[in-house]
Design an enzyme around this catalytic site. Structure first.
Site, short mmCIF file in Angstrom:
data_model
loop_
_atom_site.label_atom_id
_atom_site.label_comp_id
_atom_site.label_asym_id
_atom_site.label_seq_id
_atom_site.Cartn_x
_atom_site.Cartn_y
_atom_site.Cartn_z
N LYS A 284 0.84 -1.17 -0.05
CA LYS A 284 0.18 -0.02 0.06
C LYS A 284 0.78 1.21 -0.05
O LYS A 284 0.32 2.60 -0.32
CB LYS A 284 -0.98 0.04 1.30
CG LYS A 284 -1.71 -1.18 1.42
CD LYS A 284 -3.07 -1.26 0.36
CE LYS A 284 -4.09 -2.13 0.95
NZ LYS A 284 -3.80 -3.70 0.56
C1 LIG Z 1 -4.15 -4.61 -0.02
C2 LIG Z 1 -3.48 -6.10 -0.05
C3 LIG Z 1 -3.75 -7.02 -1.43
C4 LIG Z 1 -4.71 -6.90 -2.29
O1 LIG Z 1 -4.63 -5.85 -3.21
P1 LIG Z 1 -5.88 -5.14 -3.99
O2 LIG Z 1 -5.16 -4.01 -4.61
O3 LIG Z 1 -7.05 -4.89 -2.85
O4 LIG Z 1 -6.41 -6.46 -4.94
C5 LIG Z 1 -2.84 -7.85 -1.14
N1 LIG Z 1 -1.86 -8.22 -0.27
C6 LIG Z 1 -1.66 -7.21 0.60
C7 LIG Z 1 -0.61 -7.67 1.61
C8 LIG Z 1 -2.35 -6.17 0.69
O5 LIG Z 1 -2.14 -5.20 1.83
#
Ligand SMILES: *Cc1c(COP(=O)(O)O)cnc(C)c1O
Length: 494
Positions: A115
């Site tokens: 993120k």
């Molecule tokens: C948010 C997240 C995901 C999923 O990503 P999306 O963009 O919502 O599909 C996968 N792995 C981790 C560790 C995340 O924080």
């Protein structure tokens, strides 16, 4: 470059600038903003990108989508967001797992989850959007989080001009590490509180604030307006396109592929934001042969890709890859728009709302399957991938990345496809240390967070990421717990 709503069916859809799309987040008709057309990467673009650093590549690609932003300002923002201070050792390094598979490590930022790749730059994009649109009021960002998003948003938005933020996390719903990361948050414009209840209680509380006209009026009088930071906002999606293009450049530069060779991309998926960014990179002309959508036991997307039916009316599973425990993947709406246009998208979304499911027409279904493959892993398989990959490849992966890798291996076994693959590695194994330890058979069940991280480090000979080590010793700033009914008071008191 103009942005339109995924649900706007008028002959000349209302178009807004990138700055407006980023400031508003959601379109007035409830749809998501999407570029009216996707810019193409020329041979010249690819040549130019090869010799650039990550932040320069980011500025170059962001400029293609955010052409109303000053390009020098974008370059400066990218330098700050992706520089050595925030991403020591590089923003999105590739690690070669074996002869064909490469892990794109997206977790070297301030909170050790992917993120950060979006949330380090998005606040700067929003801050500039407020100035560009003449906004005088403060944007007050409200976030309900089940863990990773809250911390990454706090790190991104702390001390950013013209913005305040409150994060609500469920008292009973986050890991000890995630709680500690948020409770020790620094920054003069941020506030964190637990909410009595589970994630749904926190999320409904925030949604209620967004939908309350009287509160909006009260906020207006107090000099602010409410805004959000999740991946329905284009400002969070566009930075994610960059690392797929950057990874391709790195593979060409290292001689692992020749320019023009097709690669596979595999993404552990929840809200469909990350994999949609890869899809846009492909639409821009990046040679991606196939996108592999990886899910855990909440396998609604696997079924969707295989059958054309999206059905959220199913049991919800709590898994060891909690950031993928999602039954409504909001960004799928953007893909539907690209595949079948706004009218069909609006109909499908209406069906999802009223019946909890929809099914794709045959021709759309074929377009989807031309590009996407879907696989899923259960908990036992996920633990086995963590163990096997550490034993055979000497590489430690977190629970989410393990789901991705296991799905990629299933795809290879089923198809015999041997093209090189880029796997999005979405979190540091230390963020999910308890489950990683259990998968590897490291005895650590009774340990506190510090003990757990130390046990993982000692048993695997890997280092605890500095941002996670540092929260263990940081002072706790936030200990409040509010009742869901009192959440609306928070922005007026903090
Ligand atoms: C948010 C997240 C995901 C999923 O990503 P999306 O963009 O919502 O599909 C996968 N792995 C981790 C560790 C995340 O924080």
């Amino acid at each position: 470059m103009k942005y339109v709503s995924t649900r706007d069916t008028s002959a000349t859809p209302a178009a807004v600038s990138a700055a407006e799309a980023i400031k508003k987040g959601l379109a007035p008709d409830g749809g998501l903003y999407i570029p009216a057309g996707v810019p193409k990467l020329t041979h010249g673009d690819m040549e130019a990108l090869l010799s650039k650093s990550y932040d320069e590549r980011a500025a170059y690609i962001l400029s293609m989508f955010l052409d109303d932003y000053d390009s020098d300002a974008l370059a400066a923002d990218c330098r700050t967001a992706y520089g050595e201070e925030r991403f020591p050792g590089g923003a999105a390094p590739l690690h070669k797992i074996d002869d064909t598979d490469y892990s794109l490590e997206l977790w070297h930022g301030p909170t050790s989850a992917f993120k950060d790749m979006a949330l380090q730059i998005m606040p700067r994009l929003l801050s500039r959007a407020l100035k560009m649109t003449g906004e005088e009021k403060t944007a007050y960002i409200l976030v309900a989080t089940s863990g990773d998003t809250g911390k990454a948003a706090l790190e991104g938005y702390k001390d950013v001009d013209g913005i305040k933020m409150a994060v609500f996390y469920p008292d009973e719903g986050v890991s000890p590490m995630q709680k500690r990361q948020m409770a020790t948050q620094e920054g003069s414009n941020v506030y964190v509180t637990a909410v009595e209840g589970n994630f749904d209680d926190a999320q409904s509380g925030v949604k209620k604030i967004f939908g309350d006209k009287a509160l909006a009026e009260k906020a207006n009088e107090a000099g602010f307006f409410f805004s959000s930071a999740n991946s329905i906002n284009w400002g969070r999606l566009v930075p994610q396109i960059v690392y797929y293009i950057s990874a391709y450049c790195d593979l060409v530069k290292s001689g692992d592929i020749a320019s023009g060779d097709e690669i596979l991309v595999c993404v552990p998926t929840g809200n469909f934001g990350n994999i949609f960014a890869a899809y846009i990179a492909r639409e821009m002309g990046l040679p991606i042969g196939r996108l592999i959508c990886a899910s855990n036991a909440n396998n609604v997307l696997t079924d969707f890709i295989n059958t054309g039916v999206y059905d959220r009316t199913r049991e919800f599973h709590k898994t060891m890859s909690p950031s993928m425990d999602i039954l409504i993947s909001s960004n799928l709406e953007r893909l539907l728009y690209r595949l079948c246009g706004p009218a069909a998208t609006a109909d499908l979304m209406a069906a999802l709302n009223s019946e909890g499911k929809y099914s794709l027409p045959e021709d759309t279904m074929n377009k989807l399957r031309d590009v996407f493959s879907g696989y899923w892993l259960d908990e036992t398989e996920t633990a086995a991938v963590i163990r096997d990959t550490f034993e055979n490849n000497k590489y430690l992966v977190d629970t989410h990345t393990a789901v991705g890798l296991g799905c990629l291996r299933k795809y290879r076994a089923e198809t015999g496809d041997t093209r090189r693959a880029v796997l999005a590695s979405t979190a540091s194994p230390y963020k999910f240390a308890a489950d990683v330890c259990a998968s590897l058979g490291i005895p650590a069940e009774d340990s506190d967070i510090t003990g757990l991280l130390n046990a993982l480090s000692a048993a695997t000979g890997t280092e605890i990421p500095a941002p996670l080590a540092s929260v263990l010793t940081k002072e706790v700033r936030f200990t409040d717990v509010v009742k869901p009914a009192d959440m609306a008071k928070v922005p007026f008191e903090h």
